[in-house]
Design a protein around this motif. Structure first.
Motif, PDB file in Angstrom:
ATOM      1  N   MET A   1      41.255   9.665  22.799  1.00 18.60           N
ATOM      2  CA  MET A   1      41.194  11.096  23.366  1.00 18.60           C
ATOM      3  C   MET A   1      40.296  12.096  22.621  1.00 18.60           C
ATOM      4  N   LEU A   2      39.488  12.894  23.188  1.00 19.59           N
ATOM      5  CA  LEU A   2      38.477  13.707  22.427  1.00 19.59           C
ATOM      6  C   LEU A   2      38.949  14.876  21.833  1.00 19.59           C
ATOM      7  N   GLU A   3      38.586  15.243  20.695  1.00 29.21           N
ATOM      8  CA  GLU A   3      39.326  16.302  19.878  1.00 29.21           C
ATOM      9  C   GLU A   3      38.434  17.631  20.375  1.00 29.21           C
ATOM     10  N   LYS A   4      39.090  18.472  20.605  1.00 31.99           N
ATOM     11  CA  LYS A   4      38.549  19.951  20.950  1.00 31.99           C
ATOM     12  C   LYS A   4      37.966  20.588  19.773  1.00 31.99           C
ATOM     13  N   PRO A   5      36.819  20.821  19.915  1.00 30.40           N
ATOM     14  CA  PRO A   5      36.001  21.501  18.736  1.00 30.40           C
ATOM     15  C   PRO A   5      36.650  22.761  18.512  1.00 30.40           C
ATOM     16  N   ASN A   6      36.965  23.187  16.957  1.00 30.99           N
ATOM     17  CA  ASN A   6      37.459  24.560  17.005  1.00 30.99           C
ATOM     18  C   ASN A   6      36.805  25.557  16.965  1.00 30.99           C
ATOM     19  N   THR A   7      37.185  26.670  17.357  1.00 32.71           N
ATOM     20  CA  THR A   7      36.568  27.819  17.874  1.00 32.71           C
ATOM     21  C   THR A   7      35.685  28.225  16.836  1.00 32.71           C
ATOM     22  N   LYS A   8      35.954  28.170  15.680  1.00 32.04           N
ATOM     23  CA  LYS A   8      34.760  28.785  14.691  1.00 32.04           C
ATOM     24  C   LYS A   8      33.553  27.942  14.835  1.00 32.04           C
ATOM     25  N   ASP A   9      33.784  26.437  14.923  1.00 32.64           N
ATOM     26  CA  ASP A   9      32.609  25.640  15.174  1.00 32.64           C
ATOM     27  C   ASP A   9      31.779  26.214  16.542  1.00 32.64           C
ATOM     28  N   VAL A  10      32.496  26.404  17.542  1.00 29.28           N
ATOM     29  CA  VAL A  10      32.140  26.662  18.751  1.00 29.28           C
ATOM     30  C   VAL A  10      31.060  28.017  18.915  1.00 29.28           C
ATOM     31  N   ILE A  11      31.666  29.008  17.958  1.00 28.43           N
ATOM     32  CA  ILE A  11      31.080  30.203  17.803  1.00 28.43           C
ATOM     33  C   ILE A  11      29.789  29.981  17.095  1.00 28.43           C
ATOM     34  N   LEU A  12      29.824  29.227  15.666  1.00 28.17           N
ATOM     35  CA  LEU A  12      28.590  28.984  14.890  1.00 28.17           C
ATOM     36  C   LEU A  12      27.823  28.441  15.693  1.00 28.17           C
ATOM     37  N   ASP A  13      28.079  27.564  16.493  1.00 27.51           N
ATOM     38  CA  ASP A  13      27.111  26.714  17.252  1.00 27.51           C
ATOM     39  C   ASP A  13      26.478  27.504  18.242  1.00 27.51           C
ATOM     40  N   ALA A  14      27.046  28.538  19.018  1.00 23.12           N
ATOM     41  CA  ALA A  14      26.334  29.560  19.845  1.00 23.12           C
ATOM     42  C   ALA A  14      25.537  30.375  19.240  1.00 23.12           C
ATOM     43  N   ALA A  15      25.905  30.967  17.868  1.00 22.75           N
ATOM     44  CA  ALA A  15      25.064  31.624  16.995  1.00 22.75           C
ATOM     45  C   ALA A  15      23.936  31.005  16.688  1.00 22.75           C
ATOM     46  N   GLU A  16      23.908  29.851  16.322  1.00 22.91           N
ATOM     47  CA  GLU A  16      22.863  29.038  16.211  1.00 22.91           C
ATOM     48  C   GLU A  16      21.645  28.828  17.262  1.00 22.91           C
ATOM     49  N   THR A  17      22.509  28.672  18.455  1.00 21.73           N
ATOM     50  CA  THR A  17      21.652  28.780  19.660  1.00 21.73           C
ATOM     51  C   THR A  17      21.021  29.873  19.859  1.00 21.73           C
ATOM     52  N   VAL A  18      21.528  30.883  19.652  1.00 12.45           N
ATOM     53  CA  VAL A  18      20.938  32.323  20.108  1.00 12.45           C
ATOM     54  C   VAL A  18      19.873  32.496  19.030  1.00 12.45           C
ATOM     55  N   VAL A  19      20.257  32.051  17.752  1.00  7.19           N
ATOM     56  CA  VAL A  19      18.881  32.524  16.936  1.00  7.19           C
ATOM     57  C   VAL A  19      17.963  31.652  16.990  1.00  7.19           C
ATOM     58  N   ALA A  20      17.886  30.337  17.222  1.00  5.64           N
ATOM     59  CA  ALA A  20      16.981  29.386  17.489  1.00  5.64           C
ATOM     60  C   ALA A  20      16.214  29.780  18.840  1.00  5.64           C
ATOM     61  N   ARG A  21      16.815  30.135  19.620  1.00  8.40           N
ATOM     62  CA  ARG A  21      16.091  30.417  21.258  1.00  8.40           C
ATOM     63  C   ARG A  21      15.590  31.687  20.973  1.00  8.40           C
ATOM     64  N   ASP A  22      16.273  32.887  20.471  1.00  9.61           N
ATOM     65  CA  ASP A  22      16.010  34.352  20.709  1.00  9.61           C
ATOM     66  C   ASP A  22      15.465  34.856  19.354  1.00  9.61           C
ATOM     67  N   GLY A  23      15.804  34.115  18.079  1.00  7.78           N
ATOM     68  CA  GLY A  23      15.334  34.920  16.890  1.00  7.78           C
ATOM     69  C   GLY A  23      16.484  35.681  16.241  1.00  7.78           C
ATOM     70  N   SER A  24      16.584  35.920  15.198  1.00  4.61           N
ATOM     71  CA  SER A  24      17.625  36.466  14.403  1.00  4.61           C
ATOM     72  C   SER A  24      17.829  37.835  14.794  1.00  4.61           C
ATOM     73  N   GLY A  25      16.677  38.754  15.357  1.00  3.74           N
ATOM     74  CA  GLY A  25      17.123  39.929  15.591  1.00  3.74           C
ATOM     75  C   GLY A  25      17.968  40.285  16.843  1.00  3.74           C
ATOM     76  N   ARG A  26      18.042  39.198  17.719  1.00  4.98           N
ATOM     77  CA  ARG A  26      18.697  38.986  18.859  1.00  4.98           C
ATOM     78  C   ARG A  26      20.121  38.531  18.657  1.00  4.98           C
ATOM     79  N   LEU A  27      20.550  38.312  17.444  1.00  5.88           N
ATOM     80  CA  LEU A  27      21.959  37.678  17.091  1.00  5.88           C
ATOM     81  C   LEU A  27      22.689  39.041  17.231  1.00  5.88           C
ATOM     82  N   THR A  28      23.471  38.972  18.038  1.00  7.21           N
ATOM     83  CA  THR A  28      24.768  40.094  18.228  1.00  7.21           C
ATOM     84  C   THR A  28      26.077  39.463  18.577  1.00  7.21           C
ATOM     85  N   ILE A  29      27.255  40.041  18.105  1.00  3.69           N
ATOM     86  CA  ILE A  29      28.353  39.636  18.669  1.00  3.69           C
ATOM     87  C   ILE A  29      28.352  39.335  20.181  1.00  3.69           C
ATOM     88  N   ASP A  30      27.936  40.404  21.128  1.00  6.97           N
ATOM     89  CA  ASP A  30      27.987  40.253  22.463  1.00  6.97           C
ATOM     90  C   ASP A  30      27.049  38.978  22.666  1.00  6.97           C
TER      91      ASP A  30
END
Length: 182
Positions: A1-30
């Motif tokens: 059974m696959l373990e569900k990733p924890n929410t903090k990791d999901v958020i950090l993965d998403a933040a890294e995606t935003v930063v890599a794609r759009d740059g740090s200036g576009r990193l917002t909570i939204d």
């Protein structure tokens, strides 16, 4: 059974995606909430502001680098081999990977000058340990600092060295790290 990733990791993965794609200036909570599909309240629960999110991203990146350095050191020690060549090769592997997240976090540190200072201290300790174990600690530091300088130049997009000269320089740094223990 696959373990569900924890929410903090999901958020950090998403933040890294935003930063890599759009740059740090576009990193917002939204933007992170939208990318992670975690509610804005959920993101704020774990990271109450952008600075907390940036600090967590830097800590995660530094942990990754540090773990790679330690793994290379421990593998060399277990094999009875010199540490520096293994660490140099591990750092080169990391340099070859396109690293938009490091580039963006470096840019973010311009907004928050203390962002990298504390986080990088464990790497400095590990580098000193590696240098101290070498036959020539000063030359070991020169090699490690050269790699740092090349990586920083790469992240900043500086062109102090022609692209055709990078591989011979890196090859020579690896050779120097091996020659120290020959």
């Amino acid at each position: 059974m696959l373990e569900k990733p924890n929410t903090k990791d999901v958020i950090l993965d998403a933040a890294e995606t935003v930063v890599a794609r759009d740059g740090s200036g576009r990193l917002t909570i939204d933007a992170v909430a939208a990318e992670s599909q975690v509610s804005k309240g959920g993101v704020l629960y774990h990271y109450p502001n952008k600075l907390a999110l940036l600090e967590a991203m830097v800590a995660r990146m530094i942990d990754s680098v540090l773990n790679q350095i330690i793994a290379a050191r421990e593998a060399a020690e277990a094999a009875g081999e010199p540490v520096l060549p293994r660490v140099v090769e591990a750092l080169l592997d990391r340099m070859e990977a396109r690293d938009n997240v490091s580039q963006a976090l470096l840019a973010a540190s311009a907004e928050q000058p203390g962002l990298l200072e504390t986080a990088t201290a464990p790497i400095a300790v590990e580098f000193q340990r590696i240098a101290d174990s070498a036959n020539d600690p000063v030359l070991a530091q020169i090699i490690l600092l050269s790699l740092d300088g090349l990586k920083l130049s790469q992240l900043l997009g500086l062109r102090h060295v022609r692209d055709t000269e990078i591989k011979p320089i890196l090859d020579r740094l690896v050779a120097m790290s091996r020659e120290m223990h020959a």
